[in-house]
Motif scaffolding. Structure first.
Motif: not given
Length: 343
Positions: A40-61
């Motif tokens: 039941p993985a829910r950490h946002a950085l790995y769930s959402s490309d948009e969230f990851a981009r908001g954190c400076g990454l090109p997408g969700s790894p």
């Protein structure tokens, strides 16, 4: 000439040799979907490309632990196909995020061997590295496993026990390029707690539990191409039970830790880990964490938090070892890791 591979036995390892593992694997969004189906993985950085981009990454790894599983799985046919148990980890670092489309391969250097006193098995230490298609190291870690001997009469090799660091220093952690938590969205992440809200010594009961079934842990083991006999073949153990892959327990415990540590987004370092007792289908995994340390990083808005993650089956939370110094029977996993969190 035999065409099949029976796997290596303890006497087949030589300190200093490097093993190049087959078979490279190109990961896709499918790995992310399957990971979220198994846990039941829910950490946002790995769930959402948009969230990851908001954190400076090109997408969700790909989730850090999923990337670890891919690298680990490559090593099993050469390191632990005939293992009795995977014993521990040290000096682990995630050096590059793994993205969909990356092709991952693994190598392992044998850094230690020591025969057990019964003469029937021994411990093998390796340093494993996972590479992407650009020959960049994405993950490196040490682990040690207890491996059967082919012939108990084979003379014991000279024991070499590596001197491994107990902790990855904060300065040795690698921050993903571009990572910036300055505009971190706590609402979408699911919890308001920043790194500064946690105190060293604080313990967190993650409350939730998940009962593990045969089907899911078998699917996970196949997904990561972990071919260790003790996970597949009920005939490989005297009790006729399949051991649940330790990585499955790590993933489940890390996922359960979301409740209380939702903003511990990125796993950056693995200081140590012990699979203290075995899990079997039907056992219920619960988890608790202890804050061991905190540190600053040079990345904007990004702090590092060192956590002990303990997976249990039953028993009260925050109990770890008995008066004899040994892990209590209900403690399954004791993992010490660094995570990156907004300050």
């Amino acid at each position: 000439m035999a065409k099949t591979n029976p796997g290596r036995f303890f006497e087949d390892y030589t300190v200093g040799e490097t093993i190049h593992h087959a078979v490279p694997r190109t990961v896709s969004g499918g790995e992310r979907a399957l990971y979220h189906a198994l846990y039941p993985a829910r950490h946002a950085l790995y769930s959402s490309d948009e969230f990851a981009r908001g954190c400076g990454l090109p997408g969700s790894p790909l989730d850090d632990i999923a990337a670890f599983h891919v690298v680990f799985g490559k090593t099993v046919p050469d390191i632990s196909l005939n293992a009795l148990a995977n014993l521990g980890y040290a000096e682990g670092r995630w050096l590059k995020p793994v993205y969909a489309g990356d092709t991952i391969r693994s190598t392992s250097e044998v850094i230690g061997v020591k025969q057990n006193s019964n003469g029937k098995s021994g411990v093998v230490w390796v340093r494993t590295r996972g590479f992407n298609q650009r020959d960049e190291v994405v993950i490196e870690y040490c682990r040690w496993a207890m491996v059967r001997k082919r012939d108990p009469e084979t003379p014991a090799p000279e024991a070499v026990i590596p001197d491994l660091a107990k902790v990855v220093g904060p300065a040795e952690l690698v921050i993903p390029e571009g990572l910036d938590f300055s505009n971190y969205d706590f609402t979408l992440a699911g919890e308001p707690h920043r790194c500064g809200d946690y105190e060293i010594g604080e313990t967190i009961d993650h409350v939730d539990g998940v009962t593990v079934e045969e089907a899911e842990h078998m699917m996970a083991t196949r997904l990561w191409q972990n071919t260790a006999k003790v996970h597949f073949d009920t005939g490989s153990r005297p009790d006729g039970q399949r051991l649940i892959y330790g990585g499955h327990v790590i993933s489940m415990a890390r996922t359960l830790s979301f409740n209380g540590l939702a903003n511990a987004q990125i796993v950056a370092g693995l200081n140590g880990g012990t699979h203290a007792n075995p899990y079997y289908a039907g056992d219920t995994i619960k988890a608790w964490s202890e804050v061991l340390d905190k540190a600053e990083t040079p990345a904007p808005g990004v702090g590092a938090i060192r956590l002990r993650l303990v997976a249990t089956k039953g028993g009260a939370p925050f109990e770890l070892k008995g008066e004899d110094g040994k892990y209590l029977p209900h403690v399954m996993l004791d993992l010490d890791y660094w995570a990156l969190m907004p300050v």
